[in-house]
Design an enzyme around this catalytic site. Structure first.
Site, mmCIF file in Angstrom:
data_model
loop_
_atom_site.group_PDB
_atom_site.id
_atom_site.type_symbol
_atom_site.label_atom_id
_atom_site.label_comp_id
_atom_site.label_asym_id
_atom_site.label_seq_id
_atom_site.Cartn_x
_atom_site.Cartn_y
_atom_site.Cartn_z
ATOM 1 C CG HIS A 198 -1.956 1.055 1.216
ATOM 2 N ND1 HIS A 198 -3.115 0.972 0.470
ATOM 3 C CD2 HIS A 198 -2.021 2.252 1.855
ATOM 4 C CE1 HIS A 198 -3.841 2.054 0.661
ATOM 5 N NE2 HIS A 198 -3.198 2.854 1.496
ATOM 6 C CG HIS A 207 -10.341 3.573 3.083
ATOM 7 N ND1 HIS A 207 -10.912 3.802 4.307
ATOM 8 C CD2 HIS A 207 -8.997 3.674 3.290
ATOM 9 C CE1 HIS A 207 -9.972 4.057 5.214
ATOM 10 N NE2 HIS A 207 -8.801 3.992 4.611
#
Length: 726
Positions: free
Chosen positions: A44, A90
């Site tokens: 990420h 998300h």
């Protein structure tokens, strides 16, 4: 504590990566240092599987002020105005805890924008859920939509555009992508690069808690059957505090106090401090006992890895601390000097005067792993569908199936939960090809849209990547905007799987080709890998967010037919491509075959022609033709004003079904006033663009001569019935 193989794996690191950490440190890390490496080296934050491919994207242009590498991209729209924008995922948090996952996704992307000095003016979203029949879908949908609306509405930023899609590929891994757009002055853009020695490092915003610890690492791993146990890794948002933080930051940005500023997003205090120091080739020293905490006895490990929301890290010029402190105290926010910049090029962490951890900044940033993973190229599938072999279905029945399907039904039950008009600059909201936001107190406006097409990308990633950029381009053109730049959110499965990595590499190549040809650069974005559960990966789902400029907004153009007896023309050639179409999926459950061809020359020529006609005020309404084909696009143009159509059967076409439902690219439907038709026809012919005169508008009825005639209101009811039965 002894670092065991199990502890290493629990931190999302491979054993070979741990050995590299030992080599870089020339010793074994302690647990705090291991946690920091885990945060900075996960997928990420480090983009370790995607960096070599992302570098291929076109990121420059005369309109680009700041490309990828900062909190958000920045483009020039003239008159000293700049637009700042970015999209991020998300996904994992929203599957685990849909309300807070979606809400904090909105909060995080807003901070990325106002960190750059821009006041946010719009929010968009692209949300994907599993099959409507899946037991989790309804609760996940309701939670995510409530979270998006709850945060955006409370902070007072309009949510003006987006898409809501359903497919069984997302049953165990939904996608929640949030995009924010802000307006700034060109000379007041703020960056995250640290400068100067012994400068004050200041913590502002909310206090630090234990929520969100290991959130970035969690987002860098596949789910399994125990995903519910990951709820503590999901952040908790407070939009009212974010509103205070927004106003305090923008107030401080009015003078020259700030050297650099960074949102504490994924990996919290760790990533913000490391990124600022890395960009400035400096060190940074933090006194963790000064960090404002809302829970007692928080350890250095918890403080550094917390992803508590509504926090910023700022480096200030000398002598500016007291004035800055007054501003944040006025807004009832914490303001604490927690450290300083140094010449050590290390991240140094102290508690009660003792060093708890010390790591070279380069080891966390530029020396993070970079993988050239194996991937395989996907061949263009053969077309498998013979129309003549399909069971005959009436045109009206086939159309009703599409209009009443989850993916094509009216989504006002979603958008009505969002405040779309707050700030009073929304000129065209959800429901059009693109939303239009007026630049405050000016005649000009921007158009914004988000788009995705997972089916095309799964069938042939290269073509799918090209197509989704072009569809986004067409959506902006259709409202009269010149497309300027895009942001992308690249949602894929496990990159360690060479087929998945191939989907990523080829989709990116397709995006690159379209962006280069259309002069439509990528200025920001996000990669989200490991979207899957128990080795079952999602379809490749790149989401494109585009921004275009309308130099003078005389009136907002949309796709709704305006009056009776207008002439309807179709720009672009129809070949009748049905493979991968909604027609086959909704009526026959067929999802085989290749996606439609993308001809970039036609896309550019057709789009520039349509924009020219719009700028000459010769168009009453415009709509691009995409999912569902020509007949679906025509229907969508009838609903708002109950203005229907009457079209003739096309001549010299083998099959009417292919003509009506084919998803050939590069096409637009235009409504032309009869008095302007001769002028329009001349301009089109001079541009050497293919077009057809396909019919006229009429009151109340949708009619294809000799094939079907039905009331527009009946079609509208069909289009609105799905959610009521969900």
């Amino acid at each position: 504590m002894k670092i065991t193989d199990e502890i290493i794996r629990n931190h999302g690191l491979e054993l070979k990566e741990y050995k590299e950490i030992q080599k870089l440190l020339k010793r074994n890390p302690n647990l705090l240092e291991l946690g920091i490496f885990s945060a900075m080296w996960n997928e990420h934050c480090s983009y370790k599987s995607s960096r070599i491919h992302l570098k291929k994207l076109p990121t420059n242009g005369k309109q680009v002020i700041q490309g990828p590498g900062e909190n958000a991209g920045v483009i020039d729209i003239g008159d000293d105005d700049a637009i700042v924008f970015k999209i991020e995922s998300h996904n994992h948090p929203s599957y685990i805890e849909p309300y807070q996952g979606a809400a904090t996704g909105v909060g995080g992307i807003l901070r990325d924008v106002f960190t750059m000095g821009a006041r946010p003016i719009a929010l968009l979203n692209s949300i994907h859920f599993g099959s409507p029949s899946h037991p989790k879908t309804k609760s996940l949908l309701n939670g995510v939509v409530s979270g998006i609306g709850g945060y955006g509405n409370c902070i007072g930023i309009p949510t003006v555009a987006g898409e809501t899609k359903f497919d069984e590929t997302y049953n165990e891994n939904i996608l929640v992508n949030a995009m924010a757009v802000g307006h700034a002055k060109k000379e007041k853009i703020f960056y995250s690069k640290a400068k100067g020695l012994n400068k004050s490092v200041v913590y502002v915003g909310s206090k630090t808690g234990r929520d969100g610890i290991h959130g970035a690492s969690m987002a860098s791993a596949e789910f399994d059957d125990n995903s519910e146990e990951k709820k503590p890794t999901v952040q908790v948002g407070d939009p009212f505090t974010e509103k205070l933080l927004l106003e305090a930051c923008l107030e401080l940005m009015k003078d020259d106090s700030i050297i650099s500023i960074q949102d504490m997003g994924a990996a919290g205090l760790t990533s913000s401090s490391v990124e600022m120091a890395s960009k400035g080739s400096l060190g940074i020293e933090l006194n963790l006992d000064k960090v404002p905490c809302r829970e007692e006895n928080m350890t250095p490990y918890e403080i550094m890895l917390s992803e508590s929301q509504e926090r910023m890290l700022i480096i200030l010029e000398d002598g500016k601390e007291e004035n800055a402190k007054k501003i944040f105290e006025k807004w009832d926010l914490d303001f604490v000097i927690i450290g300083k910049t140094t010449n050590t090029k290390n991240l140094t962490l102290k508690l009660n005067g003792l060093i708890q951890g010390e790591i070279p900044i380069d080891a966390l940033a530029s020396m993070a792993p970079k993988y050239d993973r194996q991937w395989v190229k996907k061949k263009l599938p053969k077309n498998k569908v013979e129309i003549k072999n399909l069971k005959k279905i009436k045109t009206e029945d086939a159309l009703n199936k599409i209009l009443s399907s989850p993916n094509h039904s009216n989504k006002s039950w979603v958008t009505n939960q969002f405040d779309q008009m707050v700030m009073c600059d929304t000129a065209k909201r959800s429901g059009s090809d693109a939303a239009i936001i007026r630049i405050h107190n000016k005649d000009k406006a921007i158009a914004i849209s988000v788009d995705s097409s997972a089916n095309y990308c799964k069938s042939h990633p290269l073509t799918g990547g090209k197509q989704i950029v072009c569809e986004n381009w067409r959506n902006l053109i259709s409202v009269g905007a010149k497309p300027l730049a895009i942001t992308n959110c690249l949602n894929f499965g496990n990159p360690e799987n060479k087929e998945i990595m191939g989907e990523f590499a080829e989709c990116l190549e397709g995006i690159k080709e379209s962006c280069e040809f259309l002069n439509y650069p990528v200025v920001s974005g996000n990669v989200s890998f490991y979207n899957g559960t128990n080795k079952k990966n999602i379809k490749p789902t790149p989401v494109i967010g585009g921004v275009g400029l309308i130099n003078k907004l005389s009136y907002p153009l949309d796709h709704n037919f305006k009056k009776e007896n207008s002439i309807i023309i179709l720009i672009g050639k129809t070949f009748g491509h049905l493979e991968q179409s909604c027609f086959l999926k909704e009526n026959y459950s067929i999802v085989d075959g290749r996606p439609p061809e993308v001809n970039l020359l036609n896309e550019k020529n057709n789009g520039e022609l349509v924009l020219k006609l719009i700028n000459k005020n010769l168009i009453l309404s415009a709509h691009d033709v995409s999912s569902g084909g020509l007949i679906t696009a025509l229907c969508e143009m009838t609903f708002a004003n109950s203005i229907g159509v009457k079209t003739e059967k096309p001549k010299n076409l083998r099959n009417l079904t292919q003509y009506l439902f084919g998803e050939d690219q590069g096409r637009y439907i235009l409504e032309i006033d009869k008095k302007n038709y001769t002028t329009v026809e001349k301009i089109i012919k001079n541009a050497d663009v293919y077009f057809e005169n396909i019919g006229i508008t009429q009151k109340n009825y949708f009619e294809i001569s000799g094939e079907m005639k039905t009331a527009v209101n009946d079609l509208f009811k069909v289009n609105n019935q799905w959610y009521n039965n969900f």
